[in-house]
Design an enzyme around this catalytic site. Structure first.
Site, short mmCIF file in Angstrom:
data_model
loop_
_atom_site.label_atom_id
_atom_site.label_comp_id
_atom_site.label_asym_id
_atom_site.label_seq_id
_atom_site.Cartn_x
_atom_site.Cartn_y
_atom_site.Cartn_z
N ASN B 383 18.68 -22.83 39.47
CA ASN B 383 19.49 -22.26 38.40
C ASN B 383 18.87 -20.97 37.85
O ASN B 383 19.29 -19.87 38.22
CB ASN B 383 19.68 -23.30 37.29
N ASP B 384 17.84 -21.10 37.02
CA ASP B 384 17.26 -19.91 36.38
C ASP B 384 16.74 -18.87 37.37
O ASP B 384 16.78 -17.68 37.10
CB ASP B 384 16.11 -20.33 35.46
N VAL B 385 16.27 -19.34 38.53
CA VAL B 385 15.64 -18.42 39.47
C VAL B 385 16.64 -17.51 40.17
O VAL B 385 16.26 -16.60 40.90
CB VAL B 385 14.80 -19.17 40.53
#
Lengths: 104, 457
Positions: B383-385
């Protein structure tokens, strides 16, 4: 041991450790941490010596704990590192080329 | 006999260094740990003949048996996803052993050379902190201890305990062998408390860096106690690990874009004032049959796995899918962000477990320029990456973090369980992009569907 000899040993060992790790790909960070964790399991040798010349109950009990913990460090460190590294395999068709590349 | 012991220790130290060197490349890494293991075995066996060991042979062997058996069984059984906390646990044991060695030497209260005594006390302090700190790290990652514990003035309290510990340590050194056993006991207790206090405010996501730091500290403690015992093998192995571990800690922190001082003294997501930009557009759904067709007729597919994939145990199915695509002539690559998994390199281990060869796995720097020429990116459990806000939105908590530029690819498929924001609670702009399609479902079920759909094509 002569104080200055020890200082030289410390310095050379520190440089060696630094150089060994400096060009390691990210993919090996976890196994490498685990591997270096195993290597300081050498504390087992010291724990054995200490227990072997412990006098009285207090020293013997602490020595026993030292040996037990150190053995856990050495054996556990080896087992998990070996398990991780065992799984790193190149794909068959790339086996040759990756050998030539010497990395990744 | 002394000469034989010294020679064995020398060979052992040499094998450790050589082994560590070989662990720096995936091709020789396996051999490296075996060599280091041989060094350890030799050194341990020969120590039974050490001239300073007079008795307790049986108890010593029992201790090795118990400690070794527990570690062996737990090490064989632990799941690959739980590897980080096992390393923390074993490392804590090593730190505890170094501290216990110092305790035995100091409790005896025999006159010591001032340098020897100083290093004994320093090793005791460092080893004890690494011991209790590692145990807290283990408890946190294992889920025994949940959340982070913070209270006002915490850093000052920590500093106070640290200064008190140092003062007692100094008092012990300066008093020669005239210190009270009570002083020594309080010194050890304070060091234990400090290790706990230093670790409890640190969140689970930062734990890998902390474990790596404690690993380096244990190495240092072992090196110092090696000097106390006049044992060069311990000195060399300990300090090699101490410096290698320090560098590794820095590399990990860098890969995670978190300066070490930040990890130790502040919270994740402290930065970023003001409101993060709202994502615009809508999330567009797709089903697995369409995704299978898309990938089967693509030239290049990049798979971005995250920890969610490992939690769903989907890596084996994903690898099966990859093989099907490869048979159709599709180039498939895996792109790993340094923080995928729970520490740098952890995701590689998880993929390796499923049988994915390491030469189709690429890290951030290697793969990022390839995204514009990639037909399909499959984001599974990450997700964040892949959140472009890290590049574009200065108000985002993750602004500045290096990301995988999945949004530059022609098509992006995101496999996701539900519509929420996920673990970190940060809105992901990628999900709303025009070239992104969402494939909802559990990672393993989705991968299973894709394998099925590809078979039918």
């Amino acid at each position: 041991m002569e104080g200055f000899v020890a200082l030289y040993i410390f310095m050379l060992a520190a440089v060696t450790g630094y150089e060994l790790i400096s060009k390691v790909p990210v993919i090996l960070h976890t196994p490498l941490m685990s591997g270096s964790n195993f290597i300081h399991g050498i504390v087992l040798v010291g724990a054995m010596v200490v227990m072997g010349h412990a006098e009285g109950a207090t020293e013997t009990i602490i020595g026993f704990i030292a040996v037990l913990l150190a053995a856990g460090n050495a054996v556990g460190g080896y087992v998990v590192t070996e398990r991780m590294l065992e799984m790193f395999k190149p794909s068959e068709k790339n086996l040759e080329s990756s050998k030539k590349k010497g990395g990744h | 006999m002394d000469l034989v012991i010294q020679i064995t220790y020398f060979i052992g130290a040499f094998l450790f260094i050589l082994g560590l060197k070989q662990m720096g490349s995936p091709i020789t890494a396996r051999r490296g740990i075996v060599w280091a293991g041989i060094g350890m075995l030799m050194a341990t066996i020969i120590t039974y003949f050490h001239s300073e060991i007079h008795h307790n042979y049986i108890w010593m062997t029992i201790a090795i048996g118990i400690g070794g058996a527990i570690a062996y069984i737990s090490g064989k059984k632990v799941a690959m996803t739980d590897m980080p906390q096992m390393i923390a646990l074993y490392n804590g044991m090593g730190g505890g052993a170094a501290a216990a060695i110092a305790a035995v030497e100091l409790v005896r209260q025999e006159p010591m050379d001032p340098i020897v005594q100083t290093l004994a006390v320093l090793g005791a302090l460092i080893g004890t902190v690494a011991f209790s700190g590692s145990l807290v790290a283990f408890a946190k990652l294992q889920g025994i201890m949940r959340g982070v514990i913070r209270f006002p003035m915490q850093q000052w309290m920590n500093a106070l305990v640290f200064v008190l510990t140092l003062t007692l340590g100094l008092a012990i050194i300066l008093s020669g062998n005239q210190y009270a056993i009570a002083t020594l006991t309080i010194f050890f207790i304070l060091a234990l408390v400090f290790g706990v206090m230093m670790t409890v405010p640190i969140g689970g996501a930062d734990m890998p860096v902390v474990i790596s730091l404690y690993n380096a500290l244990t190495g240092l403690a072992v090196g110092f106690e090696g000097y106390v015992l006049g044992n060069p093998a311990m000195m060399i192995a300990g300090v090699v690990v101490g410096s290698a571990g320090t560098l590794l800690t820095q590399l990990m922190a860098k890969a995670m874009n978190r300066p070490i001082s930040n990890v130790l003294f502040s919270n994740f997501g402290d930065g970023g004032d003001g409101e993060a930009a709202e994502a615009t557009g809508s999330m567009k759904e797709i089903d697995s049959t369409d995704v299978a067709v898309m990938m089967a007729f693509a030239e290049k597919v990049v798979i971005i796995p995250g920890y969610g994939m490992a939690v769903a145990q989907a890596q084996h199915k994903v690898w099966e899918m990859t093989k099907q695509l490869q048979e159709r002539g599709v180039t498939v690559k895996f792109a790993i962000h340094p923080v995928a998994g729970r520490m740098p390199g952890h995701m590689n281990v998880l993929l390796a477990e499923a049988g994915v060869p390491y030469d189709i796995i690429y890290d951030l720097d290697e793969i990022n320029e390839e995204f514009p020429t990639t037909d399909v990116v499959l984001v599974i459990g990450a997700n964040d990456v892949v959140n472009p806000a890290a590049r574009t939105d200065p108000n985002s908590p993750i602004y500045g973090m290096p990301i995988l530029n999945a949004d530059y690819a022609k098509n992006v498929i995101v496999v996701k369980r539900g519509k929420g924001t996920g673990f970190s609670g940060i809105e992901n702009h990628l999900f709303f992009a025009d070239n992104t399609r969402m494939l909802y479902g559990d990672g393993q079920a989705v991968a299973n569907d894709l394998v099925g759909s590809l078979k039918e094509l």
